[in-house]
Design an enzyme around this catalytic site. Structure first.
Site, PDB file in Angstrom:
ATOM      1  N   SER A 143       9.498  39.533  44.458  1.00 10.26           N
ATOM      2  CA  SER A 143       9.714  39.933  45.849  1.00 10.26           C
ATOM      3  C   SER A 143       9.204  41.362  45.943  1.00 10.26           C
ATOM      4  O   SER A 143       9.165  42.071  44.921  1.00 10.26           O
ATOM      5  CB  SER A 143      11.210  39.899  46.178  1.00 10.26           C
ATOM      6  OG  SER A 143      11.479  40.631  47.358  1.00 10.26           O
ATOM      7  N   TYR A 156      20.326  42.462  45.431  1.00  8.20           N
ATOM      8  CA  TYR A 156      19.051  41.728  45.445  1.00  8.20           C
ATOM      9  C   TYR A 156      17.931  42.583  44.846  1.00  8.20           C
ATOM     10  O   TYR A 156      17.149  42.104  44.019  1.00  8.20           O
ATOM     11  CB  TYR A 156      18.715  41.333  46.885  1.00  8.20           C
ATOM     12  CG  TYR A 156      17.477  40.460  47.006  1.00  8.20           C
ATOM     13  CD1 TYR A 156      17.495  39.123  46.610  1.00  8.20           C
ATOM     14  CD2 TYR A 156      16.281  40.966  47.530  1.00  8.20           C
ATOM     15  CE1 TYR A 156      16.366  38.323  46.737  1.00  8.20           C
ATOM     16  CE2 TYR A 156      15.157  40.175  47.664  1.00  8.20           C
ATOM     17  CZ  TYR A 156      15.194  38.846  47.261  1.00  8.20           C
ATOM     18  OH  TYR A 156      14.073  38.063  47.381  1.00  8.20           O
TER      19      TYR A 156
HETATM   20  N1  LIG Z   1      11.959  34.555  52.314  1.00  7.96           N
HETATM   21  C1  LIG Z   1      11.590  35.785  52.000  1.00  7.96           C
HETATM   22  O1  LIG Z   1      11.413  36.655  52.881  1.00  7.96           O
HETATM   23  C2  LIG Z   1      11.305  36.145  50.568  1.00  7.96           C
HETATM   24  C3  LIG Z   1      10.671  37.372  50.313  1.00  7.96           C
HETATM   25  C4  LIG Z   1      10.389  37.728  49.005  1.00  7.96           C
HETATM   26  C5  LIG Z   1      10.737  36.887  47.972  1.00  7.96           C
HETATM   27  N2  LIG Z   1      11.372  35.710  48.230  1.00  7.96           N
HETATM   28  C6  LIG Z   1      11.719  34.890  47.090  1.00  7.96           C
HETATM   29  O2  LIG Z   1      11.179  33.590  47.252  1.00  7.96           O
HETATM   30  C7  LIG Z   1      11.959  32.648  46.517  1.00  7.96           C
HETATM   31  C8  LIG Z   1      12.280  31.466  47.406  1.00  7.96           C
HETATM   32  O3  LIG Z   1      13.038  31.919  48.514  1.00  7.96           O
HETATM   33  P1  LIG Z   1      12.914  31.226  49.948  1.00  7.96           P
HETATM   34  O4  LIG Z   1      12.754  32.325  50.933  1.00  7.96           O
HETATM   35  O5  LIG Z   1      11.942  30.120  49.911  1.00  7.96           O
HETATM   36  O6  LIG Z   1      14.407  30.696  50.112  1.00  7.96           O
HETATM   37  P2  LIG Z   1      14.953  29.241  50.560  1.00  7.96           P
HETATM   38  O7  LIG Z   1      16.419  29.419  50.688  1.00  7.96           O
HETATM   39  O8  LIG Z   1      14.170  28.734  51.723  1.00  7.96           O
HETATM   40  O9  LIG Z   1      14.639  28.337  49.306  1.00  7.96           O
HETATM   41  C9  LIG Z   1      15.355  28.482  48.119  1.00  7.96           C
HETATM   42  C10 LIG Z   1      15.595  27.125  47.492  1.00  7.96           C
HETATM   43  O10 LIG Z   1      16.346  27.346  46.284  1.00  7.96           O
HETATM   44  C11 LIG Z   1      17.439  26.434  46.249  1.00  7.96           C
HETATM   45  N3  LIG Z   1      18.530  27.027  45.476  1.00  7.96           N
HETATM   46  C12 LIG Z   1      19.266  28.128  45.801  1.00  7.96           C
HETATM   47  N4  LIG Z   1      20.187  28.357  44.841  1.00  7.96           N
HETATM   48  C13 LIG Z   1      20.017  27.393  43.897  1.00  7.96           C
HETATM   49  C14 LIG Z   1      20.667  27.093  42.678  1.00  7.96           C
HETATM   50  N5  LIG Z   1      21.701  27.836  42.226  1.00  7.96           N
HETATM   51  N6  LIG Z   1      20.237  26.030  41.950  1.00  7.96           N
HETATM   52  C15 LIG Z   1      19.218  25.254  42.412  1.00  7.96           C
HETATM   53  N7  LIG Z   1      18.571  25.495  43.567  1.00  7.96           N
HETATM   54  C16 LIG Z   1      18.966  26.549  44.306  1.00  7.96           C
HETATM   55  C17 LIG Z   1      17.814  26.214  47.710  1.00  7.96           C
HETATM   56  O11 LIG Z   1      18.538  24.994  47.882  1.00  7.96           O
HETATM   57  C18 LIG Z   1      16.442  26.197  48.382  1.00  7.96           C
HETATM   58  O12 LIG Z   1      15.875  24.904  48.374  1.00  7.96           O
HETATM   59  C19 LIG Z   1      13.160  33.431  45.998  1.00  7.96           C
HETATM   60  O13 LIG Z   1      12.936  33.806  44.657  1.00  7.96           O
HETATM   61  C20 LIG Z   1      13.187  34.672  46.878  1.00  7.96           C
HETATM   62  O14 LIG Z   1      13.811  35.760  46.245  1.00  7.96           O
HETATM   63  C21 LIG Z   1      11.653  35.329  49.501  1.00  7.96           C
END
Ligand SMILES: NC(=O)c1ccc[n+]([C@@H]2O[C@H](COP(=O)([O-])OP(=O)(O)OC[C@H]3O[C@@H](n4cnc5c(N)ncnc54)[C@H](O)[C@@H]3O)[C@@H](O)[C@H]2O)c1
Length: 260
Positions: A143, A156
């Site tokens: 991130s 975070y």
């Molecule tokens: N959305 C943003 O703005 C953003 C920015 C930078 C980085 N990220 C990173 O991207 C990655 C994905 O995030 P996202 O935004 O797609 O979120 P999201 O919530 O849309 O997707 C996350 C997925 O992980 C699953 N999950 C959560 N906890 C879990 C667990 N304990 N065991 C199994 N599955 C689990 C959820 O059910 C979901 O399907 C993460 O590592 C996040 O830190 C996101």
């Protein structure tokens, strides 16, 4: 598009958001994918859409045995495992240390670090033998919070800095057989959830009023990412033919935080 033809990948958190976009991109590139996620309903939808290309385990990344089950299933169903993408994570709803109640700090820390850091280690540990055998590749989702303050709260941001350390250490430990890299998205239009109880205002990320507009205005490229915007970088780092000399590094996909 067959950059990942005949490759088998394990992707955590692949039922929604960025993980789901990576799952779909990998399939378009010719890969078979084993998904670990907590969301049974979304996993079933994915399975129904790609019956020949996906196998899945409904489980928790914090549980080593659930990760191990995914590796066993991938090998049973598709014959091997070449790629691990660690991606499931929780947010902290931007909570600064001053606003986390003392009685909630330890539990919030434990939950968030277990998912965001231990979850990735569990996946790597479970996949390691297969990846070593197949000269595989690991890609972990970081991130902009892995490098800069202010894009999340204290839990975070520190957890994502830990992921950068994890990438460097694992690249060192697992060389020369396995390459280990990261993709670092910035604000992305997803429903990313926060650790329970961290803030009474917490809600899924893209349900925050004006989230997309504010996130776009915070970066030089003036755009919030869609999950698909990041997926080519995962393909690039996962494929040995595309990035054979790259390990221990992170590619930024964040609209230009470094140029702010
Ligand atoms: N959305 C943003 O703005 C953003 C920015 C930078 C980085 N990220 C990173 O991207 C990655 C994905 O995030 P996202 O935004 O797609 O979120 P999201 O919530 O849309 O997707 C996350 C997925 O992980 C699953 N999950 C959560 N906890 C879990 C667990 N304990 N065991 C199994 N599955 C689990 C959820 O059910 C979901 O399907 C993460 O590592 C996040 O830190 C996101």
């Amino acid at each position: 598009m067959t950059i990942l033809k005949d490759k088998v990948a394990f992707i955590s958190g692949g039922a929604e958001g960025i993980g789901r976009a990576v799952v779909e991109r990998f399939i378009r590139e010719g890969a078979k994918v084993a998904v670990l996620d907590l969301n049974q309903e979304k996993l079933a939808q994915l399975q129904a859409r790609y019956p020949d290309d996906i196998c899945s385990v409904c489980g928790d990344v914090t549980n080593y045995s659930d990760n191990h089950k995914v590796v066993e299933l991938a090998v049973e169903r598709f014959g091997k495992l070449d790629i691990f993408v660690g991606n499931a994570a929780l947010f902290d709803f931007f909570a600064p240390l001053s606003r986390i109640a003392p009685e909630k700090l330890e539990a919030s820390f434990n939950k968030l670090f277990q998912v965001n850091v231990l979850g990735y280690m569990n996946g790597v540990k479970a996949a390691m033998d297969q990846l070593k055998q197949n000269h595989g590749s690991i890609v972990l989702t970081v991130s902009n919070s892995g490098f800069y303050p202010g894009g999340g709260g204290v839990l975070y941001v520190t957890s994502k800095h830990a992921v950068v350390g994890l990438i460097k250490q694992l690249a060192y430990e697992l060389a020369p057989e396995i390459r280990v890299n990261g993709v670092s998205p910035g604000a992305t239009d997803t429903e990313m959830k926060s650790v329970e109880g961290i803030s009474s205002k917490a809600r899924p990320l893209n349900h925050i009023p004006d989230f997309n507009e504010n996130a776009a205005n915070a970066v030089p490229l003036k755009k919030i990412a869609s999950p698909e915007d990041h997926t080519a970088l995962y393909v690039l780092l996962a494929a040995n033919e595309q990035s054979p000399m790259t390990t221990g590094t992170v590619i930024h996909s964040d609209g230009g935080w470094i140029a702010r």
